[in-house]
Design an enzyme around this catalytic site. Structure first.
Site, PDB file in Angstrom:
ATOM      1  N   HIS A 200      23.821 -53.928 -14.365  1.00  0.00           N
ATOM      2  CA  HIS A 200      23.916 -54.722 -13.125  1.00  0.00           C
ATOM      3  C   HIS A 200      24.954 -54.112 -12.169  1.00  0.00           C
ATOM      4  O   HIS A 200      25.101 -52.908 -12.129  1.00  0.00           O
ATOM      5  CB  HIS A 200      24.202 -56.182 -13.455  1.00  0.00           C
ATOM      6  CG  HIS A 200      23.211 -56.769 -14.405  1.00  0.00           C
ATOM      7  ND1 HIS A 200      21.923 -57.077 -14.049  1.00  0.00           N
ATOM      8  CD2 HIS A 200      23.319 -57.057 -15.734  1.00  0.00           C
ATOM      9  CE1 HIS A 200      21.270 -57.557 -15.089  1.00  0.00           C
ATOM     10  NE2 HIS A 200      22.087 -57.545 -16.131  1.00  0.00           N
ATOM     11  N   GLU A 340      23.691 -55.908 -26.309  1.00  0.00           N
ATOM     12  CA  GLU A 340      23.992 -57.241 -25.785  1.00  0.00           C
ATOM     13  C   GLU A 340      25.146 -57.781 -26.630  1.00  0.00           C
ATOM     14  O   GLU A 340      24.954 -58.235 -27.758  1.00  0.00           O
ATOM     15  CB  GLU A 340      22.776 -58.164 -25.895  1.00  0.00           C
ATOM     16  CG  GLU A 340      21.558 -57.715 -25.106  1.00  0.00           C
ATOM     17  CD  GLU A 340      21.604 -58.183 -23.652  1.00  0.00           C
ATOM     18  OE1 GLU A 340      22.686 -58.620 -23.198  1.00  0.00           O
ATOM     19  OE2 GLU A 340      20.551 -58.098 -22.989  1.00  0.00           O
TER      20      GLU A 340
END
Length: 379
Positions: A200, A340
């Site tokens: 991101h 993650e």
């Protein structure tokens, strides 16, 4: 009368010349296949196809027409040509991956799943796993126009031929070079090269929860790891970002592909319900063998990272996760995985992650070092 007789003779001669040609055409235009135990015959046979203007003979596995659409063998047309698509299948399902698109088909169905979502528009004909009767070759065949449209490949039928065009999947068409700030100062031969991607950034905050933004946690972990990699001459690391910027997904992949790095590692934080918890690592099993390099596969890399990161976070081990719909795992040409760390939506995990980004970065560096030692790349 003589004039009429002459016209009749000319007409008879013309019909005599045309009729045999039509008979031959009809005979050679048929394709016999066996599908689910039944022999079927289709017309519109094409013994060749043009891919990027290069003619490829497919006499033993020809294209044919079904339900008004030209269908053809996936392996021969999409994989074993300059398109170099990734193909995996069994007798029931087919997966076709090209660039950022992953298509999944079921035998006998006109439905197709694109990047994990069922396309509401059906294809022109069903995908089928068949046997070509004359050659005995088993192949998946798909409606070419429908599939090309979904993959972003040009399709044209002209001059009696099927013509496809697209980029070579393993060679980037444009060059994206790292900026000065993303290149470490250390260089040398025999180094392990890699890209580390802080997910991101910029206008894309990623997941949010408990007063935190994923993009900031991702970057903090990567910058912490950077301090160690930059001082280790055994590694040359490219960073997709070192500030709150947003490089496109394509640029992230091109950075890795254009520099032919050994590994691609992506750092992310998860999000779901407030009760969701744990660490997981994603990789693309459909690209596992295609991206293997120096004896290392994406699964090898993901397995090592998952083990190390679970030990670092102390969170529940959610294991490896198969993801075929992520561009950074689809378009990179080397072993790649996406970590993650935990769930930003979980109050406890969000608090722990926010307080330990420096620790996570250091241990990420150690995890890569230890992994490459086990593979004999560094001592």
């Amino acid at each position: 009368m003589k004039r009429l007789t002459g016209l009749l003779m000319i007409l008879t001669l013309c019909l005599g010349l045309v009729a045999p040609a039509n008979n031959v055409s009809a005979a050679t235009s048929k394709v016999k296949i066996t599908y689910k135990g039944t022999v079927r015959t289709y017309s519109g046979r094409k013994n060749s196809v043009y891919v990027n203007n290069k003619k490829k003979g497919i006499t033993k596995v020809p294209i044919f027409k079904k339900s008004g659409a030209y269908v053809g063998p996936v392996d021969t047309i999409f994989k074993n040509t300059t398109l170099k698509a990734s193909v995996s299948y069994d007798a029931k399902t087919l997966t076709l991956q090209y660039g950022s698109k992953t298509l999944k088909f079921k035998n006998g169905s006109r439905k197709v799943t694109v990047n994990g979502v069922v396309d509401k528009n059906k294809m022109g004909a069903a995908a089928m796993y068949i046997t070509y009767t004359s050659s005995g070759k088993k192949r998946w065949v798909v409606p070419l126009k429908s599939v090309c449209k979904r993959l972003g490949i040009s399709y044209k039928y002209s001059g009696g031929a099927v013509r496809l065009g697209g980029v070579t999947n393993s060679v980037p068409t444009t060059s994206v070079q790292p900026t000065t700030e993303t290149m470490p100062e250390t260089t040398g031969s025999g180094q392990v090269t890699m890209v580390i991607d802080a997910g991101h950034g910029g206008s894309d905050s990623g997941a949010t929860g408990n007063g935190l933004k994923e993009k900031n946690l991702n970057l903090a972990i990567v910058l912490a790891a950077k301090k160690y990699f930059d001082n280790d001459s055994r590694f040359k690391v490219y960073y997709t970002r070192t500030a709150d910027t947003y490089p496109s997904l394509d640029d992230r992949c091109k950075l890795a592909n254009n520099n032919n790095v050994d590994l691609f590692l992506c750092v992310h934080i998860n999000s779901a319900s407030s009760s969701a918890r744990g660490t997981e690592t994603l990789y693309n099993p459909n690209r596992n063998l295609a991206t293997a390099k120096n004896g290392i596969t994406s699964k090898d890399f993901a397995t090592a990272m998952q083990k190390a990161v679970v030990e670092t976070t102390g969170f529940t081990n959610r294991g490896l996760k198969s993801r075929t719909d992520l561009r950074v795992l689809n378009q990179t040409n080397m072993p790649a995985c996406l970590i993650e760390y935990g769930f930003i939506s979980n109050t406890r995990e969000a608090r722990i992650m926010n307080a330990n980004t420096a620790k996570y970065g250091k241990e990420l560096y150690n995890a890569v070092v230890n992994f490459m030692k086990t593979k004999g790349r560094i001592s």
